[in-house]
Scaffold this motif. Structure first.
Motif, mmCIF file in Angstrom:
data_model
loop_
_atom_site.group_PDB
_atom_site.id
_atom_site.type_symbol
_atom_site.label_atom_id
_atom_site.label_comp_id
_atom_site.label_asym_id
_atom_site.label_seq_id
_atom_site.Cartn_x
_atom_site.Cartn_y
_atom_site.Cartn_z
ATOM 1 N N GLY A 24 16.764 39.232 8.331
ATOM 2 C CA GLY A 24 17.658 38.319 9.029
ATOM 3 C C GLY A 24 16.897 37.138 9.618
ATOM 4 N N GLY A 25 17.409 35.928 9.418
ATOM 5 C CA GLY A 25 16.786 34.724 9.950
ATOM 6 C C GLY A 25 15.818 34.035 9.016
ATOM 7 N N ALA A 26 15.442 34.680 7.921
ATOM 8 C CA ALA A 26 14.533 34.055 6.954
ATOM 9 C C ALA A 26 15.306 33.066 6.090
ATOM 10 C CB ALA A 26 13.872 35.105 6.075
ATOM 11 N N ASP A 27 14.622 32.024 5.671
ATOM 12 C CA ASP A 27 15.246 31.005 4.825
ATOM 13 C C ASP A 27 15.175 31.361 3.347
ATOM 14 O OD1 ASP A 27 15.684 29.036 7.034
ATOM 15 O OD2 ASP A 27 13.495 29.186 7.121
ATOM 16 N N ILE A 28 14.104 32.055 2.967
ATOM 17 C CA ILE A 28 13.871 32.436 1.575
ATOM 18 C C ILE A 28 13.530 33.916 1.551
ATOM 19 C CG2 ILE A 28 12.500 32.021 -0.510
ATOM 20 C CD1 ILE A 28 11.691 29.294 0.861
ATOM 21 N N ALA A 29 14.191 34.673 0.695
ATOM 22 C CA ALA A 29 13.916 36.102 0.566
ATOM 23 C C ALA A 29 13.259 36.366 -0.779
ATOM 24 C CB ALA A 29 15.207 36.905 0.676
ATOM 25 N N GLU A 30 12.095 36.988 -0.742
ATOM 26 C CA GLU A 30 11.456 37.417 -1.983
ATOM 27 C C GLU A 30 11.936 38.829 -2.277
ATOM 28 O OE1 GLU A 30 7.082 38.457 -3.862
ATOM 29 O OE2 GLU A 30 7.172 37.079 -2.160
ATOM 30 N N VAL A 31 12.625 38.992 -3.394
ATOM 31 C CA VAL A 31 13.194 40.287 -3.750
ATOM 32 C C VAL A 31 12.570 40.783 -5.046
ATOM 33 C CG1 VAL A 31 15.372 39.798 -2.562
ATOM 34 C CG2 VAL A 31 15.169 39.308 -5.003
ATOM 35 N N THR A 32 12.842 42.032 -5.371
ATOM 36 C CA THR A 32 12.366 42.631 -6.609
ATOM 37 C C THR A 32 12.870 41.818 -7.795
ATOM 38 O OG1 THR A 32 12.489 44.790 -5.554
ATOM 39 C CG2 THR A 32 12.347 44.766 -7.959
ATOM 40 N N ALA A 33 12.012 41.624 -8.774
ATOM 41 C CA ALA A 33 12.366 40.826 -9.956
ATOM 42 C C ALA A 33 13.259 41.639 -10.885
ATOM 43 C CB ALA A 33 11.108 40.358 -10.672
ATOM 44 N N ASP A 34 14.460 41.889 -10.409
ATOM 45 C CA ASP A 34 15.463 42.633 -11.148
ATOM 46 C C ASP A 34 16.781 41.879 -10.995
ATOM 47 O OD1 ASP A 34 16.745 45.053 -12.371
ATOM 48 O OD2 ASP A 34 17.678 45.143 -10.381
ATOM 49 N N ALA A 43 24.311 37.214 -2.595
ATOM 50 C CA ALA A 43 25.496 37.267 -1.749
ATOM 51 C C ALA A 43 25.168 36.959 -0.289
ATOM 52 C CB ALA A 43 26.159 38.639 -1.863
ATOM 53 N N ASP A 44 23.899 37.068 0.076
ATOM 54 C CA ASP A 44 23.467 36.832 1.456
ATOM 55 C C ASP A 44 23.396 35.342 1.801
ATOM 56 O OD1 ASP A 44 22.629 37.925 3.920
ATOM 57 O OD2 ASP A 44 20.556 37.477 3.442
ATOM 58 N N GLY A 45 23.354 34.478 0.782
ATOM 59 C CA GLY A 45 23.416 33.044 1.013
ATOM 60 C C GLY A 45 22.104 32.308 1.186
ATOM 61 N N ARG A 46 20.994 32.978 1.173
ATOM 62 C CA ARG A 46 19.713 32.279 1.316
ATOM 63 C C ARG A 46 19.068 32.055 -0.044
ATOM 64 N NH1 ARG A 46 17.032 36.408 5.048
ATOM 65 N NH2 ARG A 46 19.103 37.254 5.129
ATOM 66 N N ALA A 47 17.997 31.277 -0.077
ATOM 67 C CA ALA A 47 17.263 31.054 -1.321
ATOM 68 C C ALA A 47 16.580 32.361 -1.728
ATOM 69 C CB ALA A 47 16.237 29.946 -1.140
ATOM 70 N N ILE A 48 16.524 32.611 -3.025
ATOM 71 C CA ILE A 48 15.972 33.850 -3.560
ATOM 72 C C ILE A 48 14.737 33.553 -4.401
ATOM 73 C CG2 ILE A 48 16.423 35.901 -4.971
ATOM 74 C CD1 ILE A 48 18.160 35.685 -2.430
ATOM 75 N N ALA A 49 13.645 34.267 -4.109
ATOM 76 C CA ALA A 49 12.395 34.150 -4.868
ATOM 77 C C ALA A 49 12.102 35.475 -5.550
ATOM 78 C CB ALA A 49 11.251 33.784 -3.932
ATOM 79 N N VAL A 50 11.513 35.401 -6.739
ATOM 80 C CA VAL A 50 11.097 36.602 -7.464
ATOM 81 C C VAL A 50 9.717 36.381 -8.064
ATOM 82 C CG1 VAL A 50 13.429 37.419 -8.002
ATOM 83 C CG2 VAL A 50 12.280 35.885 -9.588
ATOM 84 N N ALA A 51 8.973 37.473 -8.200
ATOM 85 C CA ALA A 51 7.669 37.454 -8.861
ATOM 86 C C ALA A 51 7.787 38.315 -10.116
ATOM 87 C CB ALA A 51 6.589 37.987 -7.927
ATOM 88 N N PRO A 52 8.291 37.745 -11.205
ATOM 89 C CA PRO A 52 8.527 38.535 -12.417
ATOM 90 C C PRO A 52 7.226 38.908 -13.122
ATOM 91 C CG PRO A 52 9.113 36.243 -12.785
ATOM 92 C CD PRO A 52 8.693 36.358 -11.359
ATOM 93 N N SER A 53 7.352 39.854 -14.053
ATOM 94 C CA SER A 53 6.173 40.277 -14.815
ATOM 95 C C SER A 53 6.190 39.730 -16.238
ATOM 96 C CB SER A 53 6.087 41.807 -14.839
ATOM 97 O OG SER A 53 7.259 42.347 -15.406
ATOM 98 N N SER A 54 7.305 39.122 -16.652
ATOM 99 C CA SER A 54 7.370 38.550 -17.997
ATOM 100 C C SER A 54 8.325 37.357 -17.980
ATOM 101 C CB SER A 54 7.879 39.591 -18.997
ATOM 102 O OG SER A 54 9.243 39.880 -18.749
ATOM 103 N N ALA A 64 20.653 35.395 -13.020
ATOM 104 C CA ALA A 64 21.325 36.175 -11.977
ATOM 105 C C ALA A 64 21.397 35.427 -10.648
ATOM 106 C CB ALA A 64 20.603 37.507 -11.784
ATOM 107 N N GLY A 65 20.646 34.307 -10.528
ATOM 108 C CA GLY A 65 20.741 33.506 -9.312
ATOM 109 C C GLY A 65 19.453 33.241 -8.572
ATOM 110 N N ALA A 66 18.304 33.635 -9.109
ATOM 111 C CA ALA A 66 17.028 33.364 -8.436
ATOM 112 C C ALA A 66 16.769 31.857 -8.403
ATOM 113 C CB ALA A 66 15.876 34.082 -9.132
ATOM 114 N N ASP A 67 16.258 31.376 -7.280
ATOM 115 C CA ASP A 67 15.985 29.949 -7.105
ATOM 116 C C ASP A 67 14.526 29.593 -7.330
ATOM 117 O OD1 ASP A 67 18.653 29.267 -6.028
ATOM 118 O OD2 ASP A 67 18.027 30.589 -4.395
#
Length: 174
Positions: A24-34, A43-54, A64-67
């Protein structure tokens, strides 16, 4: 130059905090690359970051919506899809839109040089004193686990440099 992450535009002098997971309160969320994790986080409304493997995984996450894609190897995917890219040097982002390049810096001198050249800069830092130095030199995105302390320091620096009014304004009377 502005940094555009999805619908959010981060102008020079503005700061954003990136956390691992949906904090909560973060501007960018790094989530699992799935892709499913990205859709859930989207759905949470913030920017989404991922560290994919391929590259395939990166493209699926962007669909899916990663920024923001993390890693030099995904410049081609970022360029083809319009996603932003977190890379180690500006020249690693060939083909990526100029307002979608975020460069990682490890020392304040490099951060100042990159910011002075117009690049958006990210730093991984938890120590509030070091965060303030990086913010002063022009870094804009801070990946940290200590959201509250980092936000407080960034608000203070923004007030000092004049991009945000002070939280409390008192006049010293003697």
């Amino acid at each position: 130059m502005d940094l555009r992450l999805g619908t959010r535009i981060l102008r020079p002098g503005q700061f954003a905090i990136m956390t691992i997971g949906l904090v909560g309160g973060a501007d960018i969320a790094e989530v699992t690359a799935d892709p499913e994790a990205v859709r859930t986080a989207r759905a949470d409304g913030r920017a989404i970051a991922v560290a994919p493997s391929s590259e395939e995984q990166a493209a699926a996450c962007v669909r899916a919506g990663a920024d923001l894609l993390i890693g030099d190897a995904f410049a081609g995917v970022a360029a083809a899809t319009g996603a932003a890219l977190l890379c180690s040097a500006p020249e690693r982002a060939a083909g990526v839109r100029p307002d979608g390049v975020l460069v990682r810096a490890t020392d304040p001198y490099v951060a100042e040089r990159l910011a002075g050249a117009g690049h958006a800069v990210l730093v991984d830092e938890a120590d509030p004193a070091v965060v303030s130095v990086f913010a002063w030199t022009g870094a804009r995105v801070f990946r940290t686990a200590d959201l509250d302390a980092t936000r407080q320091v960034l608000d203070m620096v923004a007030s000092i440099i004049g991009t945000r009014p002070p939280a409390i304004s008192r006049r010293g009377l003697a």
